[in-house]
Design a protein around this motif. Structure first.
Motif, PDB file in Angstrom:
ATOM      1  N   GLN A 261       0.837  -1.206   0.000  1.00  0.00           N
ATOM      2  CA  GLN A 261       0.000   0.000   0.000  1.00  0.00           C
ATOM      3  C   GLN A 261       0.867   1.249   0.000  1.00  0.00           C
ATOM      4  N   TYR A 262       1.939   1.229   0.757  1.00  0.00           N
ATOM      5  CA  TYR A 262       2.887   2.347   0.775  1.00  0.00           C
ATOM      6  C   TYR A 262       3.502   2.559  -0.606  1.00  0.00           C
ATOM      7  N   ALA A 263       3.901   1.474  -1.257  1.00  0.00           N
ATOM      8  CA  ALA A 263       4.545   1.580  -2.567  1.00  0.00           C
ATOM      9  C   ALA A 263       3.595   2.153  -3.610  1.00  0.00           C
ATOM     10  N   LEU A 264       2.383   1.622  -3.690  1.00  0.00           N
ATOM     11  CA  LEU A 264       1.441   2.099  -4.700  1.00  0.00           C
ATOM     12  C   LEU A 264       0.931   3.497  -4.363  1.00  0.00           C
ATOM     13  N   GLY A 265       0.834   3.825  -3.071  1.00  0.00           N
ATOM     14  CA  GLY A 265       0.459   5.182  -2.702  1.00  0.00           C
ATOM     15  C   GLY A 265       1.496   6.193  -3.167  1.00  0.00           C
ATOM     16  N   GLY A 266       2.770   5.869  -2.994  1.00  0.00           N
ATOM     17  CA  GLY A 266       3.821   6.756  -3.479  1.00  0.00           C
ATOM     18  C   GLY A 266       3.812   6.881  -4.985  1.00  0.00           C
ATOM     19  N   LEU A 267       3.571   5.776  -5.698  1.00  0.00           N
ATOM     20  CA  LEU A 267       3.529   5.809  -7.157  1.00  0.00           C
ATOM     21  C   LEU A 267       2.362   6.664  -7.641  1.00  0.00           C
ATOM     22  N   ALA A 268       1.189   6.516  -7.017  1.00  0.00           N
ATOM     23  CA  ALA A 268       0.030   7.322  -7.412  1.00  0.00           C
ATOM     24  C   ALA A 268       0.291   8.804  -7.184  1.00  0.00           C
ATOM     25  N   ALA A 269       0.933   9.147  -6.068  1.00  0.00           N
ATOM     26  CA  ALA A 269       1.265  10.548  -5.803  1.00  0.00           C
ATOM     27  C   ALA A 269       2.221  11.092  -6.849  1.00  0.00           C
ATOM     28  N   ALA A 270       3.182  10.274  -7.265  1.00  0.00           N
ATOM     29  CA  ALA A 270       4.141  10.712  -8.274  1.00  0.00           C
ATOM     30  C   ALA A 270       3.461  10.947  -9.623  1.00  0.00           C
TER      31      ALA A 270
ATOM     32  N   LEU B 242      -2.079  13.650  -2.694  1.00  0.00           N
ATOM     33  CA  LEU B 242      -2.279  12.864  -1.474  1.00  0.00           C
ATOM     34  C   LEU B 242      -3.575  12.059  -1.547  1.00  0.00           C
ATOM     35  N   ALA B 243      -4.615  12.644  -2.145  1.00  0.00           N
ATOM     36  CA  ALA B 243      -5.868  11.905  -2.305  1.00  0.00           C
ATOM     37  C   ALA B 243      -5.660  10.690  -3.202  1.00  0.00           C
ATOM     38  N   ALA B 244      -4.854  10.838  -4.257  1.00  0.00           N
ATOM     39  CA  ALA B 244      -4.572   9.707  -5.137  1.00  0.00           C
ATOM     40  C   ALA B 244      -3.795   8.619  -4.405  1.00  0.00           C
ATOM     41  N   SER B 245      -2.853   9.028  -3.563  1.00  0.00           N
ATOM     42  CA  SER B 245      -2.083   8.032  -2.808  1.00  0.00           C
ATOM     43  C   SER B 245      -2.984   7.300  -1.815  1.00  0.00           C
ATOM     44  N   ALA B 246      -3.888   8.025  -1.167  1.00  0.00           N
ATOM     45  CA  ALA B 246      -4.815   7.380  -0.232  1.00  0.00           C
ATOM     46  C   ALA B 246      -5.749   6.427  -0.959  1.00  0.00           C
ATOM     47  N   LEU B 247      -6.227   6.820  -2.141  1.00  0.00           N
ATOM     48  CA  LEU B 247      -7.129   5.963  -2.913  1.00  0.00           C
ATOM     49  C   LEU B 247      -6.423   4.688  -3.356  1.00  0.00           C
ATOM     50  N   ALA B 248      -5.184   4.813  -3.856  1.00  0.00           N
ATOM     51  CA  ALA B 248      -4.440   3.632  -4.286  1.00  0.00           C
ATOM     52  C   ALA B 248      -4.210   2.672  -3.119  1.00  0.00           C
TER      53      ALA B 248
ATOM     54  N   VAL C 119       7.027  10.768  -1.118  1.00  0.00           N
ATOM     55  CA  VAL C 119       7.307  11.247  -2.478  1.00  0.00           C
ATOM     56  C   VAL C 119       7.155  12.760  -2.561  1.00  0.00           C
ATOM     57  N   LEU C 120       6.098  13.298  -2.008  1.00  0.00           N
ATOM     58  CA  LEU C 120       5.815  14.726  -2.145  1.00  0.00           C
ATOM     59  C   LEU C 120       6.664  15.593  -1.229  1.00  0.00           C
ATOM     60  N   GLY C 121       7.179  15.007  -0.145  1.00  0.00           N
ATOM     61  CA  GLY C 121       7.922  15.824   0.804  1.00  0.00           C
ATOM     62  C   GLY C 121       9.402  15.539   0.895  1.00  0.00           C
ATOM     63  N   VAL C 122       9.849  14.387   0.355  1.00  0.00           N
ATOM     64  CA  VAL C 122      11.259  14.013   0.517  1.00  0.00           C
ATOM     65  C   VAL C 122      11.908  13.640  -0.819  1.00  0.00           C
ATOM     66  N   ASN C 123      11.381  12.599  -1.475  1.00  0.00           N
ATOM     67  CA  ASN C 123      12.054  12.050  -2.662  1.00  0.00           C
ATOM     68  C   ASN C 123      11.782  12.853  -3.928  1.00  0.00           C
TER      69      ASN C 123
ATOM     70  N   ALA D 153       3.370  20.570  -6.629  1.00  0.00           N
ATOM     71  CA  ALA D 153       2.854  19.390  -5.925  1.00  0.00           C
ATOM     72  C   ALA D 153       3.644  19.067  -4.666  1.00  0.00           C
ATOM     73  N   ARG D 154       4.715  19.762  -4.417  1.00  0.00           N
ATOM     74  CA  ARG D 154       5.579  19.425  -3.286  1.00  0.00           C
ATOM     75  C   ARG D 154       5.025  19.985  -1.978  1.00  0.00           C
ATOM     76  N   LEU D 155       5.205  19.194  -0.927  1.00  0.00           N
ATOM     77  CA  LEU D 155       4.779  19.630   0.399  1.00  0.00           C
ATOM     78  C   LEU D 155       5.768  20.657   0.948  1.00  0.00           C
TER      79      LEU D 155
END
Length: 398
Positions: free
Chosen positions: A98-107, A125-131, A268-272, A190-192
């Motif tokens: 879930q963490y992996a796909l959430g990060g991918l959706a956010a990207a 963030l909504a896309a990451s939560a949905l994924a 993804v949005l705040g670090v990578n 899109a960055r935090l």
């Protein structure tokens, strides 16, 4: 009055044991780590000082605490996801996928969706939560409707998510030819917000704290949260009291998956600022262990996630770099904490049962067996002198 004082003392004793046992487990784990460090010829006290300084100090030139809080943010989200599903009786360990796909959706949203800056991170963030929610829904549905073991399903889904992520970042979403696949950098909009550019400490940790408070409120102050806790802790009681355990489990899968997915989105949005091949690096599993270390509670998960991040940063920057001690000792101490904390619950239960039996026998020996009788609420339809045996209930523990 005496009976009330005795009950209050008993409750205080139980609360003290429930707080003291985890602390004792942590202390034993630290003692084992101290012995391991001493076997290498180093001072355990000096090692502890260096770990605390490297993981939790903050100076004018560099703030180690910022690195800890930045690392703790996705761990806390994954830990909260684990708390929600575990409290509902759903032993799903799918937080990694879930963490992996959430990060991918956010990207994906952060790179290819062109929207105003204030809305962009919210949509990502909504896309990451949905994924994460959709991925977390799968083991819950299979468990509820088909009786499939959610542990096996979540393990398989973690592997599938990692393979899917690596395929997408190497082919359809690849930025350019290189030795490692990665997506393009997300848009600036899109960055935090980041409060410390050197450590990437920023809004992500603030969102993690808000999530801790929200999960605590949901589990302890809402009807839906009560249904989830009863479905996990007393399933038969939930069914016979008119609750819907199946809906509660499915809801837990959705909420838990969304939280773990948000962990990937925050990273993804705040670090990578992009997703790299191998983004599925074990953060979800670390979150699961932090949830267990925190006693499967929202506040405990936040504290344990921060502690885990601090010891990890301190082990790398302190033990390994400054002292030349392998950083794996820090991971060993954390693993021992989890083992001892997991073992303390059955030990605590046995201690409380032994104390209850001892107290009951003492009251019987003193001729105070009447103190073991608890009066149940009277039947409103029965006359005052009714001899209905349901009026009383004996709770003496044999």
């Amino acid at each position: 009055m005496i009976h009330m004082i005795h009950l209050t003392r008993e409750h205080v004793d139980k609360a003290a044991r429930r707080v003291g046992m985890p602390l004792l487990a942590v202390a034993v784990a630290l003692l084992v780590g101290a012995v391991a460090i001493a076997s290498l010829g180093e001072s355990p006290l000096e090692a502890a000082r260096i770990v605390i300084d490297a993981g939790f100090s903050c100076g004018p030139e560099y703030c180690n605490l910022g690195s800890t809080l930045s690392l703790a943010s996705p761990i806390i989200f994954c830990a909260l996801g684990a708390v929600v599903v575990l409290r509902a009786g759903l032993f799903s360990i799918g937080q990694e996928g879930q963490y992996a796909l959430g990060g991918l959706a956010a990207a994906v949203v952060g790179v290819w969706l062109d929207v105003p800056g204030g809305i962009h991170p919210i949509l990502a963030l909504a896309a990451s939560a949905l994924a994460g929610a959709l991925w977390g829904l799968i083991p819950a549905v299979l468990r509820v409707f088909l009786g499939v073991n959610e542990l096996i399903v979540s393990i398989v889904l973690n592997a599938m998510a990692g393979l899917l992520l690596n395929f997408l970042v190497n082919y359809p979403l690849r930025a350019e030819a290189s030795s490692v696949g990665y997506t393009p950098s997300i848009s600036e909009s899109a960055r935090l917000p980041v409060w410390d550019t050197s450590t990437k400490f920023g809004l992500g940790f603030g969102l993690a704290i808000i999530a801790c408070a929200a999960v605590w409120f949901h589990l302890n102050r809402t009807t839906a949260g009560f249904e989830q806790r009863m479905s996990g802790g007393a399933n038969l009681f939930a069914r016979y009291s008119g609750m819907a355990p199946k809906k509660a489990v499915i809801r837990a899968g959705l909420i838990g998956g969304a939280l773990a997915g948000l962990g990937g989105g925050v990273q993804v949005l705040g670090v990578n600022y992009r997703v790299i091949e191998g983004f599925s690096d074990g953060t979800g599993f670390i979150g699961l262990t932090a949830a267990i270390l925190g006693g499967v509670s929202a506040i405990g998960a936040g504290i344990a996630g921060t502690l885990y991040a601090g010891i990890t940063v301190g082990a790398v920057n302190g033990l390994q770099i400054q002292m030349g001690v392998p950083r794996e000792i820090g991971s060993t101490v954390l693993a021992l904490m989890i083992v001892f904390v997991a073992a303390q619950q059955p030990v605590l239960t046995r201690i409380e049962r032994w104390r209850d039996r001892r107290r009951a026998n003492q009251l019987i020996d003193e001729g105070r067996a009447d103190a073991l009788v608890t009066w149940a609420p009277p039947d409103p339809n029965a006359p005052p002198d009714s001899t209905d045996p349901n009026h009383t209930r004996t709770e003496a523990r044999r």
